[in-house]
Motif scaffolding. Structure first.
Motif, mmCIF file in Angstrom:
data_model
loop_
_atom_site.group_PDB
_atom_site.id
_atom_site.type_symbol
_atom_site.label_atom_id
_atom_site.label_comp_id
_atom_site.label_asym_id
_atom_site.label_seq_id
_atom_site.Cartn_x
_atom_site.Cartn_y
_atom_site.Cartn_z
ATOM 1 N N SER A 83 0.909 -1.099 -0.122
ATOM 2 C CA SER A 83 0.166 -0.074 0.119
ATOM 3 C C SER A 83 0.813 1.326 -0.150
ATOM 4 O O SER A 83 0.171 2.362 0.199
ATOM 5 N N SER A 84 2.118 1.178 -0.167
ATOM 6 C CA SER A 84 3.085 2.262 -0.283
ATOM 7 C C SER A 84 4.277 1.984 -0.942
ATOM 8 O O SER A 84 4.326 0.605 -1.708
ATOM 9 N N SER A 85 5.108 2.944 -1.151
ATOM 10 C CA SER A 85 6.275 2.642 -2.079
ATOM 11 C C SER A 85 7.498 3.224 -1.201
ATOM 12 O O SER A 85 7.238 4.111 -0.555
ATOM 13 N N LYS B 120 0.227 4.151 -7.005
ATOM 14 C CA LYS B 120 0.397 2.723 -6.333
ATOM 15 C C LYS B 120 -0.276 1.763 -7.424
ATOM 16 O O LYS B 120 -1.058 1.991 -8.078
#
Length: 142
Positions: free
Chosen positions: A15-17, A139
């Motif tokens: 859910s992120s980078s 995302k």
């Protein structure tokens, strides 16, 4: 084989980078029968443990790369780490894998992202045009 400059690199997690600040980097299209790409990122040694864990697990990851200029649309690759070298203040991470989405898919990803945020009608169109100009990070569904 074609070689390009790696302008930016992000590792896309669930859910992120994770943004990986580059000292330098290369992108190589091997132009082989398997459509293989290599990315080399030269970055700060503080990322060694992060990449070492991924490498030891032999885990495939999604890499978001901007090639040549940071203003370019991102390209998405499905890759594995094939080499990790540690120097005094920096590390070299060599990824090998395949292009997952081409640059023309960015608009599809953006539209999906805006629809998920609830944009509709003229508001959707306006937001889409604005985001296509600045191309924010998105995302990617794995």
């Amino acid at each position: 084989m074609k070689t390009f400059k790696l302008a930016s690199l992000d590792i896309v997690e669930d859910s992120s980078s994770v943004e990986v600040p580059l000292v330098d980097g290369l992108v190589l299209n091997k132009e082989d029968d398997h459509y293989t790409w290599l990315l080399e990122a030269y970055t700060d040694v503080k990322f060694y443990d992060y990449f070492s864990k991924i490498h030891q697990e032999k885990r495939e990851i999604i890499v978001e790369a901007k090639i040549t200029k940071k203003e370019n649309a991102p390209a998405y690759f499905q890759m594995e780490i094939c080499s990790l070298l540690k120097f005094e203040h920096h590390i070299s991470v060599l990824f090998e894998g395949h292009l997952r989405r081409n640059k023309s898919d960015y608009s599809e990803l953006l539209l999906d992202n805006l629809l998920q945020k609830g944009f509709e009608g003229k508001e959707l169109l306006h937001e889409f045009k604005e985001k296509m100009k600045c191309k924010p990070k998105l995302k990617v569904k794995q």
